[in-house]
Design a protein around this motif. Structure first.
Motif, PDB file in Angstrom:
ATOM      1  N   ARG A 212     -19.281  -9.692 -13.531  1.00 38.48           N
ATOM      2  CA  ARG A 212     -19.351 -10.306 -12.207  1.00 38.48           C
ATOM      3  C   ARG A 212     -20.369  -9.600 -11.325  1.00 38.48           C
ATOM      4  NH1 ARG A 212     -13.235 -10.127 -10.342  1.00 38.48           N
ATOM      5  NH2 ARG A 212     -13.499  -8.078 -11.312  1.00 38.48           N
ATOM      6  N   GLU A 213     -20.631  -8.312 -11.608  1.00 33.24           N
ATOM      7  CA  GLU A 213     -21.594  -7.565 -10.803  1.00 33.24           C
ATOM      8  C   GLU A 213     -23.023  -8.033 -11.032  1.00 33.24           C
ATOM      9  OE1 GLU A 213     -20.995  -3.561 -11.935  1.00 33.24           O
ATOM     10  OE2 GLU A 213     -19.065  -3.347 -10.902  1.00 33.24           O
ATOM     11  N   LEU A 214     -23.272  -8.745 -12.132  1.00 30.54           N
ATOM     12  CA  LEU A 214     -24.642  -9.147 -12.443  1.00 30.54           C
ATOM     13  C   LEU A 214     -25.204 -10.083 -11.385  1.00 30.54           C
ATOM     14  CD1 LEU A 214     -26.991  -9.076 -14.478  1.00 30.54           C
ATOM     15  CD2 LEU A 214     -25.969 -11.065 -15.587  1.00 30.54           C
ATOM     16  N   ALA A 215     -24.362 -10.932 -10.804  1.00 34.25           N
ATOM     17  CA  ALA A 215     -24.859 -11.893  -9.822  1.00 34.25           C
ATOM     18  C   ALA A 215     -25.520 -11.197  -8.643  1.00 34.25           C
ATOM     19  CB  ALA A 215     -23.714 -12.785  -9.340  1.00 34.25           C
ATOM     20  N   LEU A 230     -40.285 -20.722 -18.962  1.00 38.45           N
ATOM     21  CA  LEU A 230     -39.429 -19.547 -19.102  1.00 38.45           C
ATOM     22  C   LEU A 230     -38.514 -19.470 -17.889  1.00 38.45           C
ATOM     23  CD1 LEU A 230     -38.710 -16.866 -20.579  1.00 38.45           C
ATOM     24  CD2 LEU A 230     -40.456 -15.757 -19.164  1.00 38.45           C
ATOM     25  N   GLY A 231     -37.213 -19.449 -18.128  1.00 39.46           N
ATOM     26  CA  GLY A 231     -36.227 -19.340 -17.055  1.00 39.46           C
ATOM     27  C   GLY A 231     -35.134 -18.375 -17.444  1.00 39.46           C
ATOM     28  N   GLY A 232     -34.250 -18.115 -16.503  1.00 37.94           N
ATOM     29  CA  GLY A 232     -33.121 -17.250 -16.793  1.00 37.94           C
ATOM     30  C   GLY A 232     -32.885 -16.224 -15.710  1.00 37.94           C
ATOM     31  N   VAL A 233     -32.113 -15.211 -16.043  1.00 35.96           N
ATOM     32  CA  VAL A 233     -31.797 -14.127 -15.115  1.00 35.96           C
ATOM     33  C   VAL A 233     -32.001 -12.802 -15.825  1.00 35.96           C
ATOM     34  CG1 VAL A 233     -30.178 -15.438 -13.709  1.00 35.96           C
ATOM     35  CG2 VAL A 233     -29.338 -14.263 -15.737  1.00 35.96           C
ATOM     36  N   ILE A 234     -32.507 -11.822 -15.075  1.00 39.25           N
ATOM     37  CA  ILE A 234     -32.702 -10.475 -15.603  1.00 39.25           C
ATOM     38  C   ILE A 234     -32.107  -9.492 -14.614  1.00 39.25           C
ATOM     39  CG2 ILE A 234     -34.777 -11.102 -16.879  1.00 39.25           C
ATOM     40  CD1 ILE A 234     -36.438  -9.853 -14.658  1.00 39.25           C
ATOM     41  N   SER A 235     -31.605  -8.396 -15.117  1.00 45.97           N
ATOM     42  CA  SER A 235     -30.984  -7.414 -14.236  1.00 45.97           C
ATOM     43  C   SER A 235     -32.037  -6.531 -13.590  1.00 45.97           C
ATOM     44  CB  SER A 235     -29.994  -6.549 -15.025  1.00 45.97           C
ATOM     45  OG  SER A 235     -30.674  -5.717 -15.936  1.00 45.97           O
TER      46      SER A 235
END
Length: 605
Positions: A212-215, A230-235
């Motif tokens: 949950r902390e990733l958001a 290219l899409g997505g999420v990175i920390s």
């Protein structure tokens, strides 16, 4: 020995060895079939890590009895309308999954299409064991029992039920992440592990499956280059893990584990993370089917690109640009475990309505407690205060104040706030509009120096400070050779040196930003880095790593007392410097304690 044709049952077992090497592989094939069937809801149940039982139920299009019979034959599929195998867009298409699983387990296939009755077909280790009507809603249910029970050579190589369960969970997690529009549940031994609702956005689904902390500690990626997206999420670099198991890569909606993509990811986070730390990422790459081959591996976990350099450059450049745009961002707040470590000091009952004073000050006038210019308390007030004295002696005050020559700036005008003091001559405490900011002065300045050196490598020469007397540094001959070969590039970093005999170099200047430093140690470390890093790296890549060593030499050290002006200058520079939220080793340079958390610590919330 003469050549002979293998029996059908043995052929199926050989095929099963390619596709179904463990329970997780069987579960993957069944869930992929459900996705390809257009399901909006998929339920998976496993027992003993999938060894004893795997059940997958969906609400997809279903199959008629004749189609069910064909589905259990080898090389029969509904996912290839023509012979253009390179244009396949479904997850599965080999046509071997169901018959391969049925050849090494007891498989029960139940399905119903809209407007027709349900049908059941049972195959026990390759032999038809029965068929007939089955009551179920529109869709398909597949049950696999006793996997490899009659193939002891394969059964004994399975891992423990706990390990097989972990693999099954990873498979389902990756497939669920690829399709946030589909609702998915997973149960193990009757206990619900995942319960994901359909229609989620990508970030919400990724956060639900990781942390949950990733958001709050992630960056969105959205980049187009021609027909490739290219899409997505990175920390953030400061939000990392000790293993690379939390890196999820998808090509055209297909979960893959590809060396090219993993290498590109490592390159994007170069000099932002320590070598033993790994980011949390979920990257989705959409490529025209003509530009990628997805049939290079039996389990379809690897792909091959027509232009791999384009893909690698897009990933490295896209991720670096996204990280650059977020500048000084770091982890948003300390972990709950850190907050729990704060202690509340005990309050004596007799001091509940007064102040705490040390017995050492009982005989002193009240005015002396706060300085000569303090207005003395009235006698009555002083008497009441002394009557409530307690034996608790406060710790000596360690803070210091400076005479204000100008009104302090407003905290709400700066994201990292305004410096209010220094703790242990290492941490800067600043007040921001929405909380308390604590900055590691050494880690922060180390990153600022590194970014300046990197700009020097990009063509903006780093100012150098000439030495009054050139310093001779003696090294072995190979080290001197490496320094001499890199002399031109080192000049761009502010280090001017030249060969001085076979086993020495003469240092004429060092980067001005580093201030007075030990030239011998600096040059020795540079020579060691040039030798230690992989020779396969280009000189430019190795010098980027060398720059991190140089930055450490010139950064503000822990233990140095800073003035308030110096603290604020450091904060302002952090706000405009890329990647200043983490040091050169991936640790955070600052953390924020929100005002809500401060109030919780004091029982106000």
């Amino acid at each position: 020995m003469s050549i002979r044709r293998l029996p059908e049952k043995l052929v199926n077992r050989i095929a099963a060895g390619e596709v179904v090497e463990r329970p997780a592989a069987a579960l993957k094939e069944l869930v992929e079939n459900a996705i390809d069937a257009g399901a909006s809801r998929i339920s998976a149940r496993i027992a003993e890590g999938g060894i004893a039982r795997i059940e997958v139920e969906d609400d997809g299009c279903g199959m008629s009895p004749p189609d069910m019979a064909l589905a259990l034959e080898r090389h029969a599929t509904s996912k290839m309308p023509d012979e253009a195998i390179e244009a396949v867009t479904t997850l599965g298409f080999r046509g071997e999954a169901l018959p391969s699983i049925a050849s090494v387990a007891r498989l029960t296939l139940e399905s119903r299409v809209a407007g027709a009755d349900g049908w059941r077909r049972i195959v026990d280790n390759g032999a038809l064991a029965g068929e007939g009507p089955a009551p179920l809603a529109k869709g398909t249910r597949v049950v696999v029992e006793d996997l490899f029970a009659r193939v002891p050579a394969r059964r004994k190589f399975l891992r423990s039920a706990r390990s097989e369960y972990a693999s099954c969970l990873d498979v389902v997690r990756r497939l669920a992440m690829a399709r946030p529009d589909i609702g998915l549940t997973l149960e193990h031994e009757g206990r619900r592990i995942l319960d994901l609702q359909g229609g989620q956005d990508r970030l919400a689904r990724v956060a639900a499956l990781t942390s949950r902390e990733l958001a709050a500690n992630s960056i969105g990626v959205d980049l187009d280059r021609g027909e490739v997206h290219l899409g997505g999420v990175i920390s953030l670099p400061t939000y990392n893990r000790g293993v690379a198991d939390h890196q999820y890569l998808f090509v055209n909606g297909r979960p893959v584990k590809d060396r090219l993509l993993v290498g590109a990811l490592r390159g994007a986070y170069a000099d932002l993370l320590a070598r033993d730390r790994h980011p949390v990422v979920a990257l989705f790459l959409d490529v025209p089917t003509s530009e990628v081959d997805v049939n290079v591996h039996p389990a379809k976990t690897e792909v091959r690109f027509r232009d791999p350099q384009l893909i690698r450059g897009m990933i490295v450049g896209g991720l670096r640009r996204a990280l650059d745009e977020h500048g000084f961002r770091s982890v948003q707040r300390p972990a709950e475990a850190v907050l729990a470590a704060w202690r509340q000091e005990p309050v004596a009952a007799q001091a509940s309505t007064g102040f705490l004073f040390s017995p050492a000050v009982q005989e002193a006038p009240a005015a002396r407690l706060f300085g000569a210019e303090t207005v003395p308390l009235p006698e009555a007030t002083t008497a009441r205060v002394y009557d409530r004295m307690t034996p608790f002696a406060p710790a000596p005050l360690q803070g210091r104040a400076e005479i204000a020559e100008a009104p302090p700036p407003q905290a709400d005008a700066h994201p990292l706030g305004i410096a209010r003091g220094q703790i242990a001559r290492t941490y800067i405490v600043a007040e921001a509009e929405d909380g308390l900011v604590i900055v590691d002065q050494h880690a922060a300045h180390e990153r600022l120096v590194l970014e300046t050196l990197r700009r020097g490598m990009a063509g903006q020469a780093v100012p150098s400070q000439g030495l009054l007397l050139p310093e001779i540094v003696e090294l072995d001959e190979p080290a001197c050779d490496r320094l001499e070969a890199a002399a031109v590039q080192l000049t761009a970093l502010g280090v001017e040196l030249e060969r001085f005999g076979p086993a020495a170099v003469m240092v004429r200047a060092t980067p001005a930003m580093l201030g007075p430093i030990d030239c011998h140690k600096l040059v020795t470390d540079i020579a060691d880095d040039l030798a230690g890093y992989d020779a396969a790296l280009g000189l430019g890549a190795r010098l980027e790593l060398v720059a991190a060593t140089m930055a450490c030499h010139g950064s503000v050290r822990a233990g140095r007392t800073l003035s308030v002006a110096e603290m604020n200058a450091l904060l302002r520079q952090m706000e405009v410097t890329p990647h200043s939220g983490q040091c050169n080793h991936g640790r955070p340079t600052w953390v924020k304690l929100a005002m809500d958390d401060v109030e919780r610590l004091f029982g106000r919330k």
